[in-house]
Write a protein that holds these residues in place. Structure first.
Motif, PDB file in Angstrom:
ATOM      1  N   GLY A  19       0.792  -1.223   0.000  1.00 12.64           N
ATOM      2  CA  GLY A  19       0.000   0.000   0.000  1.00 12.64           C
ATOM      3  C   GLY A  19       0.823   1.271   0.000  1.00 12.64           C
ATOM      4  O   GLY A  19       0.270   2.358  -0.197  1.00 12.64           O
ATOM      5  N   SER A  68       2.025  -3.755  -4.074  1.00  9.46           N
ATOM      6  CA  SER A  68       0.867  -4.653  -4.015  1.00  9.46           C
ATOM      7  C   SER A  68       1.148  -5.939  -3.261  1.00  9.46           C
ATOM      8  O   SER A  68       0.209  -6.627  -2.842  1.00  9.46           O
ATOM      9  CB  SER A  68       0.409  -4.999  -5.433  1.00  9.46           C
ATOM     10  OG  SER A  68       1.448  -5.658  -6.144  1.00  9.46           O
ATOM     11  N   ARG A  89      -2.489  -7.305  -2.470  1.00  9.23           N
ATOM     12  CA  ARG A  89      -3.496  -6.257  -2.345  1.00  9.23           C
ATOM     13  C   ARG A  89      -3.411  -5.339  -3.570  1.00  9.23           C
ATOM     14  O   ARG A  89      -3.037  -4.172  -3.462  1.00  9.23           O
ATOM     15  CB  ARG A  89      -3.272  -5.467  -1.048  1.00  9.23           C
ATOM     16  CG  ARG A  89      -3.411  -6.302   0.209  1.00  9.23           C
ATOM     17  CD  ARG A  89      -4.864  -6.732   0.430  1.00  9.23           C
ATOM     18  NE  ARG A  89      -5.024  -7.474   1.669  1.00  9.23           N
ATOM     19  CZ  ARG A  89      -4.947  -8.807   1.749  1.00  9.23           C
ATOM     20  NH1 ARG A  89      -4.712  -9.536   0.645  1.00  9.23           N
ATOM     21  NH2 ARG A  89      -5.112  -9.417   2.902  1.00  9.23           N
ATOM     22  N   GLY A 117      -5.788  -4.136  -5.462  1.00  9.22           N
ATOM     23  CA  GLY A 117      -6.733  -3.026  -5.423  1.00  9.22           C
ATOM     24  C   GLY A 117      -6.223  -1.864  -4.585  1.00  9.22           C
ATOM     25  O   GLY A 117      -6.338  -0.704  -4.985  1.00  9.22           O
ATOM     26  N   ASP A 118      -5.632  -2.180  -3.433  1.00 15.12           N
ATOM     27  CA  ASP A 118      -5.080  -1.125  -2.577  1.00 15.12           C
ATOM     28  C   ASP A 118      -3.921  -0.416  -3.272  1.00 15.12           C
ATOM     29  O   ASP A 118      -3.772   0.807  -3.155  1.00 15.12           O
ATOM     30  CB  ASP A 118      -4.595  -1.719  -1.255  1.00 15.12           C
ATOM     31  CG  ASP A 118      -5.744  -2.199  -0.375  1.00 15.12           C
ATOM     32  OD1 ASP A 118      -6.897  -1.796  -0.626  1.00 15.12           O
ATOM     33  OD2 ASP A 118      -5.480  -2.976   0.559  1.00 15.12           O
ATOM     34  N   ALA A 119      -3.090  -1.193  -3.981  1.00  8.95           N
ATOM     35  CA  ALA A 119      -1.960  -0.587  -4.682  1.00  8.95           C
ATOM     36  C   ALA A 119      -2.429   0.334  -5.800  1.00  8.95           C
ATOM     37  O   ALA A 119      -1.865   1.414  -6.004  1.00  8.95           O
ATOM     38  CB  ALA A 119      -1.048  -1.679  -5.242  1.00  8.95           C
ATOM     39  N   LYS A 138      -5.224   1.989  -5.856  1.00  8.55           N
ATOM     40  CA  LYS A 138      -5.739   3.208  -5.209  1.00  8.55           C
ATOM     41  C   LYS A 138      -4.598   4.135  -4.813  1.00  8.55           C
ATOM     42  O   LYS A 138      -4.691   5.356  -4.955  1.00  8.55           O
ATOM     43  CB  LYS A 138      -6.572   2.832  -3.990  1.00  8.55           C
ATOM     44  CG  LYS A 138      -7.912   2.196  -4.326  1.00  8.55           C
ATOM     45  CD  LYS A 138      -8.671   1.816  -3.058  1.00  8.55           C
ATOM     46  CE  LYS A 138      -9.991   1.134  -3.396  1.00  8.55           C
ATOM     47  NZ  LYS A 138     -10.706   0.696  -2.155  1.00  8.55           N
ATOM     48  N   ALA A 139      -3.507   3.549  -4.292  1.00  7.58           N
ATOM     49  CA  ALA A 139      -2.343   4.366  -3.935  1.00  7.58           C
ATOM     50  C   ALA A 139      -1.733   5.005  -5.170  1.00  7.58           C
ATOM     51  O   ALA A 139      -1.296   6.168  -5.135  1.00  7.58           O
ATOM     52  CB  ALA A 139      -1.304   3.504  -3.211  1.00  7.58           C
TER      53      ALA A 139
END
Length: 212
Positions: free
Chosen positions: A70, A181, A193, A195-197, A199-200
């Motif tokens: 993230g 990620s 992750r 999706g989180d990456a 978003k970042a």
């Protein structure tokens, strides 16, 4: 300023576009996955038009203790970490052999200003070497070898050195931004992750527009 942004795949490109909004300074191209595709596609884009800056952007693996999932890594140097020769007594890079260089410098002033701006925006970000590898790391042993080979390396991806080589040949400055990620090492897909990456990466792109 005319800026070329290259990502390996479409989801990365889309995340960057969402962050940048409708900003006419930025143009996008897909590099494809891997060093060879990235170098070829980067060279074609740079031969077709004149750019003031190339931004390599995408998700990546993060080295444990250096870049957590993230977080963001802005390259201080782009390094082809496994480009060389394996010998009985260890690994020798192209630099060691005198056949060329595995390291490409970034536009340090932009990289430093971007990292500071990311931190000011409340994002977890650092500047550190980003590795380009032909084979994504899947074991603790390889992770340890790469960490020892390039002390302080924070992220691993598969395209940066190829694009940066094309940019260097054209004399165009380059930076690389990676959102983490997964951890570099044993491949535990359940712990990824993506999706989180993404978003970042989107958040970082919004900051990039302000910095440039």
């Amino acid at each position: 300023m005319r800026v070329l942004i290259m990502t390996a795949v479409a989801p990365e490109r889309d995340a960057v576009q969402r962050g940048l909004g409708h900003d006419s300074r930025f143009e996008f191209a897909l590099a494809g996955v891997g060093l060879a595709a990235a170098a070829a596609n980067g060279a074609m884009m740079l031969a077709a038009a004149q750019y003031d800056l190339v931004v390599i952007a995408g998700i990546a693996g993060g080295f444990p203790g250096q870049a957590e999932i993230g977080s963001l890594v802005v390259a201080s140097e782009i390094i082809a970490a496994d480009l060389g020769v394996e010998l009985l007594d260890g690994f020798s890079s192209l630099d060691d052999l005198g056949f060329g260089s595995t390291r490409i410098s970034v536009a340090a002033d932009i990289a430093e200003r971007l990292t500071a701006a990311l931190a000011a925006a409340g994002l977890s970000a650092r500047t550190a070497p980003v590795l380009t590898v032909a084979t994504a790391t899947g074991t603790a042993a390889t992770q340890a070898l790469l960490a020892a080979r390039v002390p302080g390396a924070a992220a691993e991806a598969m395209e940066g050195f190829g694009i940066a080589t094309a940019a260097a040949l054209r004399g165009v400055p380059v930076i690389e931004i990676r959102a983490i990620s997964n951890a570099v090492g044993p491949r535990d897909r359940d712990a990824w992750r993506i999706g989180d990456a993404l978003k970042a990466l989107e958040a970082a792109s919004s900051v990039l527009a302000e910095v440039l």
